[in-house]
Motif scaffolding. Sequence first.
Motif, PDB file in Angstrom:
ATOM      1  N   THR A  12      -0.970 -38.812 -93.330  1.00 47.18           N
ATOM      2  CA  THR A  12      -1.091 -37.773 -92.254  1.00 47.18           C
ATOM      3  C   THR A  12      -0.212 -38.489 -91.171  1.00 47.18           C
ATOM      4  O   THR A  12       0.536 -39.491 -91.475  1.00 47.18           O
ATOM      5  CB  THR A  12      -2.571 -37.652 -92.123  1.00 47.18           C
ATOM      6  OG1 THR A  12      -2.886 -36.889 -90.962  1.00 47.18           O
ATOM      7  CG2 THR A  12      -3.424 -39.072 -91.754  1.00 47.18           C
ATOM      8  N   ASN A  13      -0.635 -37.922 -90.069  1.00 47.13           N
ATOM      9  CA  ASN A  13       0.007 -38.678 -88.753  1.00 47.13           C
ATOM     10  C   ASN A  13      -1.164 -38.532 -87.547  1.00 47.13           C
ATOM     11  O   ASN A  13      -1.847 -37.757 -87.670  1.00 47.13           O
ATOM     12  CB  ASN A  13       1.357 -38.167 -88.409  1.00 47.13           C
ATOM     13  CG  ASN A  13       1.510 -36.743 -88.481  1.00 47.13           C
ATOM     14  OD1 ASN A  13       0.476 -36.055 -87.772  1.00 47.13           O
ATOM     15  ND2 ASN A  13       2.276 -36.067 -89.335  1.00 47.13           N
ATOM     16  N   LYS A  14      -0.824 -39.119 -86.691  1.00 47.98           N
ATOM     17  CA  LYS A  14      -1.681 -39.700 -85.602  1.00 47.98           C
ATOM     18  C   LYS A  14      -0.991 -39.694 -84.190  1.00 47.98           C
ATOM     19  O   LYS A  14       0.024 -40.237 -84.286  1.00 47.98           O
ATOM     20  CB  LYS A  14      -2.780 -40.797 -85.945  1.00 47.98           C
ATOM     21  CG  LYS A  14      -1.983 -42.017 -86.014  1.00 47.98           C
ATOM     22  CD  LYS A  14      -3.147 -43.089 -86.231  1.00 47.98           C
ATOM     23  CE  LYS A  14      -2.368 -44.376 -86.604  1.00 47.98           C
ATOM     24  NZ  LYS A  14      -3.163 -45.295 -87.048  1.00 47.98           N
ATOM     25  N   LEU A  15      -1.423 -39.097 -83.026  1.00 49.43           N
ATOM     26  CA  LEU A  15      -0.752 -39.354 -82.030  1.00 49.43           C
ATOM     27  C   LEU A  15      -1.388 -40.569 -81.334  1.00 49.43           C
ATOM     28  O   LEU A  15      -2.601 -40.993 -81.045  1.00 49.43           O
ATOM     29  CB  LEU A  15      -1.241 -38.329 -81.128  1.00 49.43           C
ATOM     30  CG  LEU A  15      -0.658 -36.758 -81.449  1.00 49.43           C
ATOM     31  CD1 LEU A  15      -1.217 -35.728 -80.409  1.00 49.43           C
ATOM     32  CD2 LEU A  15       0.815 -37.066 -81.059  1.00 49.43           C
ATOM     33  N   ILE A  16      -0.422 -41.402 -80.747  1.00 50.91           N
ATOM     34  CA  ILE A  16      -0.785 -42.819 -80.099  1.00 50.91           C
ATOM     35  C   ILE A  16      -0.356 -42.774 -78.835  1.00 50.91           C
ATOM     36  O   ILE A  16       1.161 -42.394 -78.618  1.00 50.91           O
ATOM     37  CB  ILE A  16      -0.168 -44.002 -80.991  1.00 50.91           C
ATOM     38  CG1 ILE A  16      -0.739 -44.054 -82.212  1.00 50.91           C
ATOM     39  CG2 ILE A  16      -0.457 -45.157 -80.378  1.00 50.91           C
ATOM     40  CD1 ILE A  16      -2.154 -44.109 -82.558  1.00 50.91           C
ATOM     41  N   PHE A  17      -0.868 -43.175 -77.782  1.00 53.89           N
ATOM     42  CA  PHE A  17      -0.539 -42.974 -76.373  1.00 53.89           C
ATOM     43  C   PHE A  17      -0.132 -44.508 -76.025  1.00 53.89           C
ATOM     44  O   PHE A  17      -0.951 -45.510 -76.343  1.00 53.89           O
ATOM     45  CB  PHE A  17      -1.832 -42.418 -75.654  1.00 53.89           C
ATOM     46  CG  PHE A  17      -1.830 -41.068 -75.707  1.00 53.89           C
ATOM     47  CD1 PHE A  17      -2.412 -40.466 -76.682  1.00 53.89           C
ATOM     48  CD2 PHE A  17      -1.518 -40.454 -74.484  1.00 53.89           C
ATOM     49  CE1 PHE A  17      -2.769 -39.061 -76.870  1.00 53.89           C
ATOM     50  CE2 PHE A  17      -1.841 -38.973 -74.671  1.00 53.89           C
ATOM     51  CZ  PHE A  17      -2.053 -38.352 -75.667  1.00 53.89           C
ATOM     52  N   GLY A  18       0.786 -44.643 -75.101  1.00 58.94           N
ATOM     53  CA  GLY A  18       1.221 -45.721 -74.575  1.00 58.94           C
ATOM     54  C   GLY A  18       0.107 -46.087 -73.352  1.00 58.94           C
ATOM     55  O   GLY A  18      -0.652 -45.129 -73.059  1.00 58.94           O
ATOM     56  N   ASN A  56       3.890 -39.442 -82.397  1.00 60.68           N
ATOM     57  CA  ASN A  56       3.130 -39.039 -83.426  1.00 60.68           C
ATOM     58  C   ASN A  56       3.590 -39.989 -84.663  1.00 60.68           C
ATOM     59  O   ASN A  56       4.893 -39.954 -85.175  1.00 60.68           O
ATOM     60  CB  ASN A  56       3.544 -37.595 -83.913  1.00 60.68           C
ATOM     61  CG  ASN A  56       2.576 -36.845 -84.645  1.00 60.68           C
ATOM     62  OD1 ASN A  56       1.753 -37.633 -85.248  1.00 60.68           O
ATOM     63  ND2 ASN A  56       2.632 -35.442 -84.733  1.00 60.68           N
ATOM     64  N   PHE A  93       6.625 -37.264 -77.077  1.00 57.46           N
ATOM     65  CA  PHE A  93       6.234 -36.544 -76.001  1.00 57.46           C
ATOM     66  C   PHE A  93       5.861 -37.388 -74.842  1.00 57.46           C
ATOM     67  O   PHE A  93       5.335 -38.516 -74.866  1.00 57.46           O
ATOM     68  CB  PHE A  93       4.784 -35.925 -76.218  1.00 57.46           C
ATOM     69  CG  PHE A  93       4.824 -35.198 -77.576  1.00 57.46           C
ATOM     70  CD1 PHE A  93       4.275 -35.658 -78.600  1.00 57.46           C
ATOM     71  CD2 PHE A  93       5.065 -33.936 -77.814  1.00 57.46           C
ATOM     72  CE1 PHE A  93       4.271 -35.246 -79.758  1.00 57.46           C
ATOM     73  CE2 PHE A  93       5.010 -33.242 -78.930  1.00 57.46           C
ATOM     74  CZ  PHE A  93       4.764 -33.764 -80.059  1.00 57.46           C
ATOM     75  N   ALA A 110       0.471 -42.098 -90.786  1.00 59.39           N
ATOM     76  CA  ALA A 110      -0.638 -42.843 -91.006  1.00 59.39           C
ATOM     77  C   ALA A 110      -1.311 -42.627 -92.520  1.00 59.39           C
ATOM     78  O   ALA A 110      -0.861 -41.621 -92.939  1.00 59.39           O
ATOM     79  CB  ALA A 110      -1.896 -42.448 -90.284  1.00 59.39           C
ATOM     80  N   HIS A 111      -1.993 -43.656 -92.941  1.00 52.87           N
ATOM     81  CA  HIS A 111      -2.311 -43.365 -94.382  1.00 52.87           C
ATOM     82  C   HIS A 111      -3.827 -42.977 -94.315  1.00 52.87           C
ATOM     83  O   HIS A 111      -4.760 -43.483 -93.416  1.00 52.87           O
ATOM     84  CB  HIS A 111      -2.391 -44.716 -95.172  1.00 52.87           C
ATOM     85  CG  HIS A 111      -1.056 -45.325 -95.421  1.00 52.87           C
ATOM     86  ND1 HIS A 111      -0.262 -44.706 -96.136  1.00 52.87           N
ATOM     87  CD2 HIS A 111      -0.418 -46.300 -94.735  1.00 52.87           C
ATOM     88  CE1 HIS A 111       0.859 -45.354 -95.910  1.00 52.87           C
ATOM     89  NE2 HIS A 111       0.770 -46.331 -95.280  1.00 52.87           N
ATOM     90  N   ARG A 112      -4.083 -42.036 -95.227  1.00 48.16           N
ATOM     91  CA  ARG A 112      -5.534 -41.463 -95.200  1.00 48.16           C
ATOM     92  C   ARG A 112      -6.481 -42.467 -96.158  1.00 48.16           C
ATOM     93  O   ARG A 112      -5.736 -43.150 -97.129  1.00 48.16           O
ATOM     94  CB  ARG A 112      -5.388 -40.075 -95.737  1.00 48.16           C
ATOM     95  CG  ARG A 112      -4.606 -39.352 -95.024  1.00 48.16           C
ATOM     96  CD  ARG A 112      -4.842 -37.846 -95.299  1.00 48.16           C
ATOM     97  NE  ARG A 112      -5.031 -37.354 -96.570  1.00 48.16           N
ATOM     98  CZ  ARG A 112      -4.573 -36.237 -97.190  1.00 48.16           C
ATOM     99  NH1 ARG A 112      -3.941 -35.408 -96.206  1.00 48.16           N
ATOM    100  NH2 ARG A 112      -5.113 -36.060 -98.439  1.00 48.16           N
ATOM    101  N   GLN A 128       7.732 -39.501 -85.796  1.00 50.13           N
ATOM    102  CA  GLN A 128       8.637 -38.153 -86.129  1.00 50.13           C
ATOM    103  C   GLN A 128       8.695 -37.466 -84.913  1.00 50.13           C
ATOM    104  O   GLN A 128       9.813 -36.524 -84.872  1.00 50.13           O
ATOM    105  CB  GLN A 128       7.880 -37.360 -87.303  1.00 50.13           C
ATOM    106  CG  GLN A 128       7.944 -38.059 -88.692  1.00 50.13           C
ATOM    107  CD  GLN A 128       7.106 -37.366 -89.559  1.00 50.13           C
ATOM    108  OE1 GLN A 128       5.942 -36.688 -89.191  1.00 50.13           O
ATOM    109  NE2 GLN A 128       7.067 -37.495 -90.740  1.00 50.13           N
ATOM    110  N   SER A 129       7.791 -37.515 -83.996  1.00 52.69           N
ATOM    111  CA  SER A 129       7.869 -36.786 -82.651  1.00 52.69           C
ATOM    112  C   SER A 129       7.373 -37.436 -81.629  1.00 52.69           C
ATOM    113  O   SER A 129       6.352 -38.355 -81.622  1.00 52.69           O
ATOM    114  CB  SER A 129       7.389 -35.354 -82.984  1.00 52.69           C
ATOM    115  OG  SER A 129       5.900 -35.563 -83.260  1.00 52.69           O
ATOM    116  N   GLU A 133       1.606 -50.301 -80.869  1.00 57.81           N
ATOM    117  CA  GLU A 133       2.475 -49.545 -81.236  1.00 57.81           C
ATOM    118  C   GLU A 133       3.277 -48.604 -80.226  1.00 57.81           C
ATOM    119  O   GLU A 133       4.284 -48.362 -80.523  1.00 57.81           O
ATOM    120  CB  GLU A 133       1.412 -48.481 -82.068  1.00 57.81           C
ATOM    121  CG  GLU A 133       0.839 -49.226 -83.484  1.00 57.81           C
ATOM    122  CD  GLU A 133      -0.023 -48.323 -83.900  1.00 57.81           C
ATOM    123  OE1 GLU A 133       0.128 -47.946 -85.266  1.00 57.81           O
ATOM    124  OE2 GLU A 133      -1.203 -47.869 -83.412  1.00 57.81           O
TER     125      GLU A 133
END
Lengths: 114, 117
Positions: free
Chosen positions: B102-108, B91, B34, B94-96, B31-32, B3
């Motif tokens: 909702t959304n979730k933070l995914i790191f590279g 960010n 960092f 994601a599906h609940r 959406q966002s 992702e």
Amino acid sequence: EADIYQTPRYLVIGTGKKITLECSQTMGHDKMYWYQQDPGMELHLIHYSYGVNSTEKGDLSSESTVSRIRTEHFPLTLESARPSHTSQYLCASSMRGLGGTEAFFGQGTRLTVV
Amino acid sequence: RKEVEQDPGPFNVPEGATVAFNCTYSNSASQSFFWYRQDCRKEPKLLMSVYSSGNEDGRFTAQLNRASQYISLLIRDSKLSDSATYLCVVNMNAHRQDGGATNKLIFGTGTLLAVQP
């Protein structure tokens, strides 16, 4: 400094034991996350929560479970620890908002299962 | 396909060099964004958020290209203290389990930077 705390910082435990890793934040954040990270490797999301009584599994399958009974508390439990669970576990929290906001991390728990 | 994808490096650069990190993400509805920094055996810490118009903080410049689903981080005049792993974070929606969103933070995977004296 972020107000998010993890205990214990280090844990060495025998195979088959039940363990709970604690994570607490005092920022009133709705969202909380658990990540697993092996040394020198990437962070993998294993669980997250968007509010009280809500939990979701992350992208990496994990034998651990979580609960979110209070906003500030997001413990992670392993019913029967195995050597393959040896890793660093990082807890984070963020505000809920349009598009999301930055996450603050605890200092992590380094778990070793022998 | 992951992702969030980054070149893992390592990037070995001399002090004073300019170095650029790139990151691509798969979900166009993200959406966002960092950039985080992680020192050895420490927790990740926010370096800077990435805004659509691009943003700068001292020697650090972040840019976002939504059309190409690509973000970048530029470090100018690199210092020894810049040595760390730089993590791209997205960010994502994601599906609940209850069918909601909702959304979730995914790191590279992170890019390791080593600044040499």
